[in-house]
Design a protein around this motif. Structure first.
Motif, PDB file in Angstrom:
ATOM      1  N   LEU A  58       0.844  -1.198   0.000  1.00 50.46           N
ATOM      2  CA  LEU A  58       0.000   0.000   0.000  1.00 50.46           C
ATOM      3  C   LEU A  58       0.876   1.243   0.000  1.00 50.46           C
ATOM      4  CD1 LEU A  58      -2.493  -1.168   2.783  1.00 50.46           C
ATOM      5  CD2 LEU A  58      -2.848  -1.310   0.311  1.00 50.46           C
ATOM      6  N   ARG A  59       0.413   2.276  -0.673  1.00 47.09           N
ATOM      7  CA  ARG A  59       1.144   3.548  -0.660  1.00 47.09           C
ATOM      8  C   ARG A  59       0.979   4.213   0.702  1.00 47.09           C
ATOM      9  NH1 ARG A  59       2.800   5.631  -5.533  1.00 47.09           N
ATOM     10  NH2 ARG A  59       2.122   4.498  -7.403  1.00 47.09           N
ATOM     11  N   ARG A  60       2.107   4.637   1.280  1.00 43.06           N
ATOM     12  CA  ARG A  60       2.103   5.143   2.655  1.00 43.06           C
ATOM     13  C   ARG A  60       1.151   6.321   2.838  1.00 43.06           C
ATOM     14  NH1 ARG A  60       4.794   9.058   5.456  1.00 43.06           N
ATOM     15  NH2 ARG A  60       6.039   9.595   3.621  1.00 43.06           N
ATOM     16  N   ASN A  61       1.242   7.319   1.965  1.00 38.93           N
ATOM     17  CA  ASN A  61       0.411   8.511   2.130  1.00 38.93           C
ATOM     18  C   ASN A  61      -1.071   8.198   1.967  1.00 38.93           C
ATOM     19  OD1 ASN A  61       2.678  10.081   2.608  1.00 38.93           O
ATOM     20  ND2 ASN A  61       2.854  10.770   0.488  1.00 38.93           N
ATOM     21  N   ASN A  62      -1.396   7.390   0.974  1.00 36.80           N
ATOM     22  CA  ASN A  62      -2.792   7.016   0.757  1.00 36.80           C
ATOM     23  C   ASN A  62      -3.346   6.219   1.932  1.00 36.80           C
ATOM     24  OD1 ASN A  62      -2.650   8.274  -1.717  1.00 36.80           O
ATOM     25  ND2 ASN A  62      -2.485   6.366  -2.903  1.00 36.80           N
TER      26      ASN A  62
END
Length: 247
Positions: A208-212
């Motif tokens: 998973l993308r950290r910011n998202n």
């Protein structure tokens, strides 16, 4: 002193002699955990057979379904007060055609009538749970000799339709992941966002993308932000969090 084999035969005999079960209804528990980033499921091996199954059992006449599932889980793992989700009912007409009970009884030289309730069609109610597998002190039941964790993508030969139950249970865990993570006790009381993301990635089986991820999680309003976590490294100290309903 009775041998393990004679004790097992006695336990099996007592089970089939029981008349207090609800006819044609059973419960099966798909119990998931993970170890070093790998999702696993708890399985039991039948005596004298190279065949595995989910922890499951029959429902007593004076017992609610949810209580039966909790009892089965306790009998197999000694875990109490575990969050269980009822996720699907499995009722294909041929789901118990490969009835291993006939082989088990034959191997133990236990004779029962062909129309005995244990040979009849069973509809099973599936429950699933996401737990910390390191807390499980598992032990086998009357029908089983071994209990072990298996990777969900590397299952052994399964009895009945239990492979389908596992896959359906895993799908349910992933769809209901926010609730499952809160209830699973996989994290310490205080944790970093990175630790939480690792749990999500393991359960979902994807990066998973950290910011998202952080944006999505904070929007749920299920976390309480605490102090920063200083570990002595030169990296920026992350915040610690806990679930809002935990004190």
């Amino acid at each position: 002193m009775k041998t393990d084999d004679s004790k097992n035969k006695q336990s099996l005999q007592e089970l089939i002699d029981t008349k207090d079960f609800v006819e044609h209804i059973s419960v099966d528990c798909a119990i998931f955990g993970f170890d070093e980033g790998i999702m696993k499921v708890l399985l039991l091996k039948y005596h004298d057979l190279d065949l595995w199954s989910l922890p499951g059992g029959f429902v007593f006449n004076d017992e609610d379904l949810d209580d039966a599932a909790s009892r089965v889980l306790y009998e197999r793992t000694l875990l109490k007060d575990v969050f269980l989700s009822q996720f699907h009912t499995f009722g294909k007409i041929d789901r118990t055609e490969n009835n291993v009970h006939r082989i088990l009884l034959k191997n133990k030289a236990i004779e029962v009538s062909k129309d005995h309730w244990i040979f009849q069609r069973f509809i099973t109610v599936g429950y699933c749970s996401l737990i910390d597998f390191t807390l499980v002190d598992s032990f086998p039941g009357a029908l089983n000799e071994t209990i072990a964790w298996f990777e969900v993508n590397k299952l052994p030969k399964m009895a009945f339709d239990h492979e389908e139950i596992i896959q359906r249970g895993l799908e349910h865990i992933r769809k209901d992941i926010d609730t499952q993570i809160v209830a699973s006790k996989l994290l310490p009381e205080k944790f970093t966002m990175k630790e939480l993301q690792t749990v999500y990635e393991t359960v979902l089986g994807e990066e998973l993308r950290r910011n998202n991820f952080q944006r999505k999680i904070l929007a749920l309003n299920t976390l309480e932000r605490l102090e920063k976590f200083y570990d002595g490294s030169a990296n920026k100290a992350p915040y610690l969090y806990r679930f809002a309903d935990k004190k």
